[in-house]
Scaffold this active site. Structure first.
Site, short mmCIF file in Angstrom:
data_model
loop_
_atom_site.label_atom_id
_atom_site.label_comp_id
_atom_site.label_asym_id
_atom_site.label_seq_id
_atom_site.Cartn_x
_atom_site.Cartn_y
_atom_site.Cartn_z
N ASP A 325 0.86 -1.18 0.00
CA ASP A 325 0.00 0.00 0.00
C ASP A 325 0.89 1.23 0.00
O ASP A 325 2.05 1.15 0.42
CB ASP A 325 -0.79 0.07 1.31
CG ASP A 325 -1.99 -0.84 1.28
OD1 ASP A 325 -2.42 -1.18 0.18
OD2 ASP A 325 -2.48 -1.19 2.36
N ASP A 610 -4.90 -3.42 4.87
CA ASP A 610 -5.39 -2.93 6.17
C ASP A 610 -6.90 -3.04 6.31
O ASP A 610 -7.42 -3.24 7.38
CB ASP A 610 -4.94 -1.47 6.39
CG ASP A 610 -5.20 -0.59 5.17
OD1 ASP A 610 -5.94 -1.02 4.27
OD2 ASP A 610 -4.67 0.54 5.13
N ASP A 614 -9.52 -6.35 2.35
CA ASP A 614 -8.19 -6.83 1.95
C ASP A 614 -7.95 -8.27 2.40
O ASP A 614 -7.00 -8.91 1.94
CB ASP A 614 -7.09 -5.94 2.57
CG ASP A 614 -7.02 -4.58 1.90
OD1 ASP A 614 -7.47 -4.48 0.75
OD2 ASP A 614 -6.54 -3.64 2.54
P1 ATP Z 1 -3.62 2.91 0.10
O1 ATP Z 1 -4.44 1.87 -0.63
O2 ATP Z 1 -2.25 3.04 -0.41
O3 ATP Z 1 -3.70 2.82 1.57
P2 ATP Z 1 -5.52 5.02 0.06
O4 ATP Z 1 -5.57 5.19 1.52
O5 ATP Z 1 -5.56 6.24 -0.78
O6 ATP Z 1 -4.25 4.29 -0.40
P3 ATP Z 1 -8.18 4.08 0.10
O7 ATP Z 1 -8.25 4.22 1.55
O8 ATP Z 1 -8.81 2.91 -0.57
O9 ATP Z 1 -6.71 4.07 -0.40
O10 ATP Z 1 -8.76 5.43 -0.51
C1 ATP Z 1 -9.07 5.53 -1.88
C2 ATP Z 1 -9.54 6.91 -2.20
O11 ATP Z 1 -10.74 7.17 -1.49
C3 ATP Z 1 -8.59 8.02 -1.79
O12 ATP Z 1 -7.70 8.33 -2.81
C4 ATP Z 1 -9.51 9.19 -1.53
O13 ATP Z 1 -9.81 9.87 -2.71
C5 ATP Z 1 -10.77 8.50 -1.04
N1 ATP Z 1 -10.81 8.49 0.44
C6 ATP Z 1 -9.89 8.02 1.28
N2 ATP Z 1 -10.28 8.16 2.54
C7 ATP Z 1 -11.49 8.71 2.51
C8 ATP Z 1 -12.43 9.10 3.51
N3 ATP Z 1 -12.19 8.92 4.80
N4 ATP Z 1 -13.56 9.66 3.11
C9 ATP Z 1 -13.83 9.84 1.79
N5 ATP Z 1 -12.99 9.48 0.82
C10 ATP Z 1 -11.84 8.95 1.15
#
Ligand code: ATP
Length: 873
Positions: A325, A610, A614
């Site tokens: 990630d 996480d 997943d």
């Molecule tokens: P990784 O997979 O590397 O942990 P990440 O944290 O960006 O990356 P996700 O948590 O799946 O992956 O988030 C995907 C997308 O969703 C983000 O790029 C963001 O645009 C949106 N996002 C993340 N967190 C939130 C939230 N708490 N509320 C609304 N949208 C969110």
């Protein structure tokens, strides 16, 4: 009396003497006195005495006992006594090893035990689930394991997977309604059961049963404690050990027949055959692996990697792809808001003005559509959301005030498939739904736009401008969230269908800098022949910008989006994955496909995760790696390894440890097998040459006890070296006992055997068989002790610092040589150990023969190294 699920929330709270704000510390103490700790009674544990007696179950030990009895009855009381002492010491050593290994596994289990969020003294805290008591109010969200049985007292679209308990694989939708009729477990929708997990939504529950009183506790007796499976290496060695044992037993049988034929007494020929079998059969092989692996896991835990499955340690050594990630693993997960974009203007965080109505609106919405809290500096929740709250505080706006003013009346929680979340509030007399999420996703659902002149239809040009801004932010490596809203009719229950017809308000861009150590860790990976791959839910350009900074990606063509692989067949994907280093906008199903594609290409894949979604990818990967800090309990449960610092560099370090442990196990095996081979060779030579047998049975037992186990274990804890990261990963299906490895064992055993025979012949021609066997015994015993130093490395180490860097090996050597010197020189002992007491000259001679094997084998290693280098050139 009514069952809990038949009672109203108030009745339940009364029943367990609690309130919605949870228990106070005093109430917790009182409740614990009644209900005890929240843990399932473990299956019956073996006592130390039981473990001790189990050491005698071994077939060879039983034969030894039989032979001790026989020799005792035949009047050879000394031999009988020595055998009894030897097997007792052996059993004590075995017991200590087993107990220690078990303890270290047990303490690991404790480290990776589940946690729960609970209200104590009115404040949300995170505790080990074991500390929960009846009456505690627990907070739950997607990905949490349910830590005890409880009644729901607050529900936001909670869905729970209860398959572990009911066998029902579909997640159950929970509700607050009191159930009047009698209902089976699966239909008690207002109850939560320990051992199940939240797949979606959020909720609050009051604990009604803990530990063995929970539904899962009631059937815990049926579940039985799961026994650790053998690791592939252990199974491989066990199999090899069995085959080798049969060969050795056949050899010993033939030897017995020859000795009887040559006129030896049947009883002493039998004793000798048994002793040789005991000395030659490497019965410690598989237990050495367990000991080395379990001690290795202790070291790894100190370095922030908790191993949940012993198999993972072996697997780590052969990992060839690490899919990681981005957020929090490669980056610091310390988000700070850098910029706002509203009404066509970019505003830096420092310039945000809470008095400006538009900016204030974005500030408020970012606090409302947000589950994080920051109370007295204690941040709980997703760092993306905490960053938004912290920005509010910096602008003088407290989250609690805004949230009290516009309470939440409905919500659709964030999930990484939708990449957005929504909350419903009553604002200025309207029912307003605020939706925040990934820019590209929200723009597809947006129909209007907020401007200072009022709300109007959004045009393609508006959308393009927003996209351009998003692109600019992303190229700077910023993470961007879009904020939108819409009105909702009164008394409407939110569903995902409502996430459309949105009004665009603005963007918030935040910085999550790469971890300092990520760049070096990525470089280390590449040097070690491991392919690092970034898989993220974030925007492609943001991901690529960060990946470039830390060296994972060199050209934008190596980045793609989840959607790009959606329509690919598995075959196409397999050909595609080697070209791609960054996958953006990925959903959890894509992760599984990427892992599988790499695995089909013969790679061993470590994959981080996480979220609750997943878990399947973590199970599919060869090494599933869960985040200990930000990861959900479900992800941790599915993983083979948990990182307590969520750091990519820790995975690379764990791979290094895995490689070192594998190598140390190899050294220990090499040591055991080559020494045993030396002994057999000496006996074989003597028999073929018609000479008397070079050892008395007690010699072989002494050697088996002293020069077998201790140095082998010491080699297992050989200090780790970073050299292992200069090599390519070893192939996963490569057996540890390759031809090359067996060749080395044969050659080194041969040298030891030859030196032993020279010793034997020297003594034999000086003063007959007894002195001969004394020499042979001393030489073999000492040569094996010296040989421990040979087995420290595949390369010669005699003139390097490394020769002296293992104090355990030095200790084993010192202890062994003091004991053997005592046996050979203290006059009273000669009778017991069937030796002739040696004078100083003779002792020196024995030491010289034994020591000679060291430089000879070191020289052979040197020649081997040179030949290999020449071959490579
Ligand atoms: P990784 O997979 O590397 O942990 P990440 O944290 O960006 O990356 P996700 O948590 O799946 O992956 O988030 C995907 C997308 O969703 C983000 O790029 C963001 O645009 C949106 N996002 C993340 N967190 C939130 C939230 N708490 N509320 C609304 N949208 C969110």
């Amino acid at each position: 009396m009514k069952e809990i699920y038949q009672q109203t929330v108030e009745e339940v709270l009364d029943h367990v003497e609690s309130r919605e704000s949870g228990l106070t510390s005093e109430q917790v103490e009182r409740s614990r006195e009644n209900c005890g700790w929240n843990e399932l009674a473990e299956g019956k544990k073996k006592s130390i005495l039981q473990i001790f007696f189990e050491q005698y179950k071994d077939f060879l030990v039983l034969i030894l006992i039989a032979s001790a009895v026989i020799s005792g009855m035949l009047g050879d009381v000394e031999s009988a006594a020595v055998i009894v002492i030897v097997i007792t010491i052996n059993a004590i050593l075995g017991t200590v090893q087993t107990v220690k290994a078990e303890q270290s596994l047990q303490s690991l289990k404790k480290l990776s035990g589940p946690e729960a969020k609970v209200l104590r003294d009115g404040v949300a805290v995170q505790l080990p689930a074991r500390e929960l008591v009846v009456g505690d109010v627990i907070l739950l969200e997607a990905g949490d394991m349910i830590p005890a049985d409880g009644r729901l007292i607050e529900n936001a679209s909670l869905k729970v997977d209860e398959s572990a308990l009911t066998g029902e694989s579909l997640a159950v939708e929970k509700s607050m309604d009191t159930i009047l009729a009698e209902a089976p477990l699966g239909d008690r929708t207002n109850m939560l059961f320990s051992g199940s997990f939240v797949t979606y939504g959020r909720g609050k529950a009051v604990v009604t049963d803990v530990g063995m009183q929970t539904e899962v506790g009631k059937i815990a007796g049926l579940l039985k404690s799961t026994s650790e499976k053998q690791t592939p290496l252990q199974a491989n060695l066990d199999d090899f050990g069995k085959k080798l044992s049969i060969l050795i037993l056949i050899f010993c049988g033939i030897l017995f027949a020859i000795n009887v034929f040559r006129g030896e007494k049947i009883s002493s020929a039998f004793m000798f055959a048994v002793a040789l079998a005991v000395a030659a059969i490497p019965e410690a092989l598989s237990s050495i692996v367990t000991i080395v692996l379990s001690f290795g896991t202790q070291k790894m835990a100190k370095e922030h990697a908790i191993i949940r499955k012993l198999q993972a340690v072996e697997g780590l050594g052969s990992v060839s792809v690490i899919c990681s990630d981005k957020t929090g693993t490669l980056t610091q997960n310390k988000m700070t808001v850098e910029d706002y974009y509203i009404d066509g203007k970019r505003i830096s965080a420092a310039a945000i003005d809470a008095a400006d109505p538009a900016q204030r609106c974005l500030l408020d919405y970012s606090i409302l559509c947000n589950d994080s809290t920051n109370e007295n500096g204690v941040e709980i929740g997703d760092p993306t959301e905490t960053a938004l709250i912290n920005l509010g505080s910096r602008c003088g706006i407290e989250a609690a005030d805004v949230r009290n003013l516009y309470p939440r009346e409905g919500e659709l929680p964030f999930d990484s498939d939708r990449k957005m979340m929504s909350t419903l509030h009553r604002i200025d007399g309207e029912n307003r739904m605020i939706v925040k999420g990934a820019v590209d996703r929200l723009l597809e659902l947006t129909e209007r736009i907020w401007t200072k002149d009022g709300v109007r239809e959004i045009t393609e040009a508006d959308k393009e401008k927003i996209q351009m801004q998003n692109q600019d932010f992303s190229m700077e490596g910023l993470r961007v969230l879009a904020f939108t809203y819409r009105e909702i009719p009164e008394n409407h229950i939110l569903t995902m269908e409502d996430e459309k017809h949105l009004v665009f308000l603005g963007l918030i861009a935040m910085m999550d800098p790469p971890r300092e150590e990520s760049k070096a860790a990525v470089a280390e990976c590449i040097k070690a022949g491991i392919r690092p791959v970034m898989i993220t839910g974030d925007h492609k350009i943001t991901a690529a910008a960060i990946a470039k900074r830390i060296g994972i990606l060199h050209d934008l063509s190596e980045a793609c989006e989840g959607a790009d692989i959606e329509n690919m067949s598995d075959e196409q994907l397999r050909e595609f994955v080697p070209n791609i280093s960054v996958y953006a906008r990925v959903s959890p199903e894509h992760k599984i496909r990427i892992v599988r594609a790499w695995q089909e290409k013969g790679m061993i894949v470590a994959m981080t995760g996480d979220g609750v979604n997943d878990a399947p990818a973590l199970k599919q990967a060869d090494i599933g790696v869960a985040m200990g800090v930000t990861g959900t309990e479900v992800a941790k449960d599915a993983a083979a390894m948990v990182l307590t610092d969520d750091n990519f560099a820790t995975i690379v370090k764990a791979v290094e440890n895995g490689r070192n442990l594998y190598q140390n196990i190899k050294y220990a095996i090499q040591f055991l097998l080559s020494g045993n081979f030396g002994a057999i060779l000496a006996v074989l030579c003597a028999s073929l040459a018609g000479l008397p047998v070079p050892f008395a049975p007690v010699h072989l037992l002494f050697i088996n006890l002293l020069t077998d186990s201790l140095p082998a274990i010491a080699l297992g804890v050989e200090p780790h070296s970073s050299e292992v990261m200069n090599e390519k990963p070893r192939s996963a299906d490569e057996s540890i006992l390759t031809k090359d490895f067996l060749g080395k064992i044969g050659l080194e055993g041969f040298v030891i055997g030859v030196m032993t025979m020279i010793g034997f012949l020297t003594g034999y021609y000086q003063n007959g068989a007894l002195l001969g066997s004394t020499y042979a015994f001393g030489t073999l015993c000492l040569a094996r002790l010296f040989h421990g130093f040979n087995c420290k490395s595949d390369h010669p180490v005699i003139f390097t610092k490394r020769f002296f860097n293992n104090k355990w090996l030095q200790g084993a050597f010192a202890l062994g040589s003091v004991l053997i010197t005592a046996v050979l020189t203290v006059p009273g002992l000669h009778f017991l150990f069937k030796v002739e007491t040696l004078n100083l000259m003779q002792l020196g001679c024995v030491y010289l023969y034994a020591f000679a094997s060291l430089p000879i084998i070191q020289m052979l290693k040197w020649i081997r190294m040179k030949l290999r280098k020449r071959g490579e050139r």
